[in-house]
Design a protein around this motif. Structure first.
Motif, mmCIF file in Angstrom:
data_model
loop_
_atom_site.group_PDB
_atom_site.id
_atom_site.type_symbol
_atom_site.label_atom_id
_atom_site.label_comp_id
_atom_site.label_asym_id
_atom_site.label_seq_id
_atom_site.Cartn_x
_atom_site.Cartn_y
_atom_site.Cartn_z
ATOM 1 N N PRO A 1 42.823 12.930 21.918
ATOM 2 C CA PRO A 1 44.117 13.738 22.304
ATOM 3 C C PRO A 1 44.222 13.223 23.931
ATOM 4 O O PRO A 1 44.288 13.951 24.623
ATOM 5 N N THR A 2 45.047 11.856 23.798
ATOM 6 C CA THR A 2 45.079 11.187 25.111
ATOM 7 C C THR A 2 45.850 12.044 26.241
ATOM 8 O O THR A 2 45.454 12.327 27.292
ATOM 9 N N GLY A 3 46.875 12.255 25.680
ATOM 10 C CA GLY A 3 47.898 13.383 26.986
ATOM 11 C C GLY A 3 47.287 14.582 27.250
ATOM 12 O O GLY A 3 47.043 14.992 28.436
ATOM 13 N N LEU B 1 50.795 6.457 25.904
ATOM 14 C CA LEU B 1 51.356 5.695 25.074
ATOM 15 C C LEU B 1 50.698 4.296 24.356
ATOM 16 O O LEU B 1 50.468 4.246 23.317
ATOM 17 N N VAL B 2 49.985 3.810 25.800
ATOM 18 C CA VAL B 2 49.323 2.629 25.447
ATOM 19 C C VAL B 2 48.135 2.842 24.301
ATOM 20 O O VAL B 2 47.721 2.345 23.300
ATOM 21 N N ILE B 3 47.406 4.057 25.033
ATOM 22 C CA ILE B 3 46.098 4.499 24.360
ATOM 23 C C ILE B 3 46.402 4.791 22.737
ATOM 24 O O ILE B 3 45.662 4.344 21.771
ATOM 25 N N ASP B 4 47.577 5.545 22.431
ATOM 26 C CA ASP B 4 48.037 6.106 21.383
ATOM 27 C C ASP B 4 48.325 5.073 20.202
ATOM 28 O O ASP B 4 47.891 5.146 19.202
ATOM 29 N N VAL B 5 48.851 3.837 20.450
ATOM 30 C CA VAL B 5 49.171 2.725 19.956
ATOM 31 C C VAL B 5 47.886 1.977 19.602
ATOM 32 O O VAL B 5 47.890 1.752 18.445
ATOM 33 N N ASN C 1 53.891 19.887 22.787
ATOM 34 C CA ASN C 1 53.302 18.640 21.955
ATOM 35 C C ASN C 1 52.291 18.033 23.006
ATOM 36 O O ASN C 1 52.573 17.859 24.296
ATOM 37 N N THR C 2 51.228 17.357 22.435
ATOM 38 C CA THR C 2 50.252 16.528 23.191
ATOM 39 C C THR C 2 50.729 15.048 23.035
ATOM 40 O O THR C 2 49.765 14.358 23.824
ATOM 41 N N GLY C 3 51.969 14.818 22.449
ATOM 42 C CA GLY C 3 52.071 13.343 22.397
ATOM 43 C C GLY C 3 52.767 12.634 23.545
ATOM 44 O O GLY C 3 52.906 13.342 24.622
ATOM 45 N N ALA D 1 52.867 11.562 15.380
ATOM 46 C CA ALA D 1 52.497 10.145 14.549
ATOM 47 C C ALA D 1 53.320 8.894 14.823
ATOM 48 O O ALA D 1 52.921 8.194 14.226
ATOM 49 N N VAL D 2 54.349 9.162 15.667
ATOM 50 C CA VAL D 2 55.025 7.912 16.023
ATOM 51 C C VAL D 2 54.265 6.873 16.755
ATOM 52 O O VAL D 2 54.323 5.571 16.300
ATOM 53 N N ALA D 3 53.701 6.990 17.883
ATOM 54 C CA ALA D 3 52.895 5.971 18.616
ATOM 55 C C ALA D 3 51.719 5.538 17.747
ATOM 56 O O ALA D 3 51.532 4.035 17.654
ATOM 57 N N THR D 4 50.959 6.266 17.035
ATOM 58 C CA THR D 4 49.556 5.583 16.531
ATOM 59 C C THR D 4 50.436 4.961 15.151
ATOM 60 O O THR D 4 49.732 3.850 14.611
#
Length: 212
Positions: free
Chosen positions: A17-19, A57-61, A38-40, A105-108
Motif C-alpha cells: 500500500p504505497t500511499g 504513482l510510479v511504484i503502483d504502476v 482511499n489509499t491510491g 486498480a487504475v495505476a497497477t
C-alpha cells in the motif's frame, strides 16, 4: 509450483500500500482519515502533495509491470505474464498488508498493460488525458478509459488496430479489470451525477462540478 509461487509474489507485490505507507511513515498522516479515505494515487496527490503522489504513482504502476514481466524473465510464455499480472491488480485492490482495503486498480492495471500491451495502454492514456482535460475529473477519466478498453477488445482486432487478434484470455482479464475499476468508482459516479465530484485544478470542467 512455479506458477503458484509467481501468483503469490504478484499478489504480495500488488498488496504493497504505497500511499498508505508513505503517509504513515514520512508525513505521519493516515490517508484513510483524509480526503476520500482511499489509499491510491489520487488521494495521495490530494492529501500528501505532488512528490508523494508521484512516488506512489510510479511504484503502483511498476508493481503491475514487474509482476507481468517476471514470468517472461523466467521463461513462461503464452498468456502467463498476463495472468500473473492480474494477481498484482487483485493485490493492489484487496491488499493483505492493508486490511484488504486498497486502491481503485487504475495505476497497477496500467502497469500490467505496460508490460503486456503497451500500445493499447498508450491509446487508453490518450483517452484518459483528453477526458481529464475536458472534465477535470480523474475518476471520470479512469472510468471512461476502462469503458473504452472494453470497446477496444471487441472492435480493434476487427479493424486491425493496436490489437491484431482476438485473445480470449486477454479479453476476459480486460473485462474483469474494467469491471473492478468501474465498480470501485461507484461512489465517484454518484457524486458526478450530483455534480459534487472533486476536480483537479486544471482543465475545462465541462460538467461544472463543484471544485474542491
Amino acid at each position: 509450483m512455479k506458477i503458484m509461487i509467481l501468483i503469490l509474489i504478484a499478489y504480495l507485490l500488488g498488496s504493497i500500500p504505497t500511499g498508505l505507507w508513505i503517509g504513515n511513515s514520512i508525513y505521519k498522516i493516515n490517508l484513510r482519515d483524509h480526503g476520500s479515505g482511499n489509499t491510491g494515487t489520487t488521494n495521495t496527490f490530494r492529501i500528501l502533495g505532488w512528490k508523494a503522489g508521484t512516488v506512489t504513482l510510479v511504484i503502483d504502476v511498476l508493481k503491475g509491470t514487474l509482476a507481468t514481466l517476471l514470468p517472461a524473465w523466467l521463461g513462461l510464455e503464452s498468456s502467463w505474464p498476463l495472468v500473473i499480472g492480474f494477481f498484482a491488480i487483485i493485490g493492489h485492490t484487496y491488499p493483505i498488508f492493508a486490511q484488504f482495503r486498497g486502491g481503485k486498480a487504475v495505476a497497477t492495471s496500467a502497469g500490467v498493460l505496460l508490460g503486456f500491451a503497451p500500445a493499447f495502454l498508450f491509446f487508453l492514456l490518450l483517452i484518459f488525458g483528453i477526458m481529464l482535460y475536458l472534465y477535470s475529473m480523474i475518476s471520470l477519466a479512469s472510468v471512461t478509459a476502462a469503458a473504452v478498453a472494453l470497446l477496444g477488445i471487441a472492435v480493434f482486432p476487427a479493424l486491425n488496430f493496436l490489437l491484431y487478434d482476438y485473445n480470449g484470455l486477454f479479453s476476459l482479464i480486460i473485462v474483469c479489470v474494467a469491471s473492478i475499476i468501474i465498480f470501485r468508482h461507484k461512489e465517484n459516479i454518484q457524486r458526478i451525477l450530483k455534480k459534487e465530484e472533486n476536480t483537479v485544478p486544471f482543465g475545462l470542467n465541462l460538467s461544472h462540478q463543484n471544485k474542491e
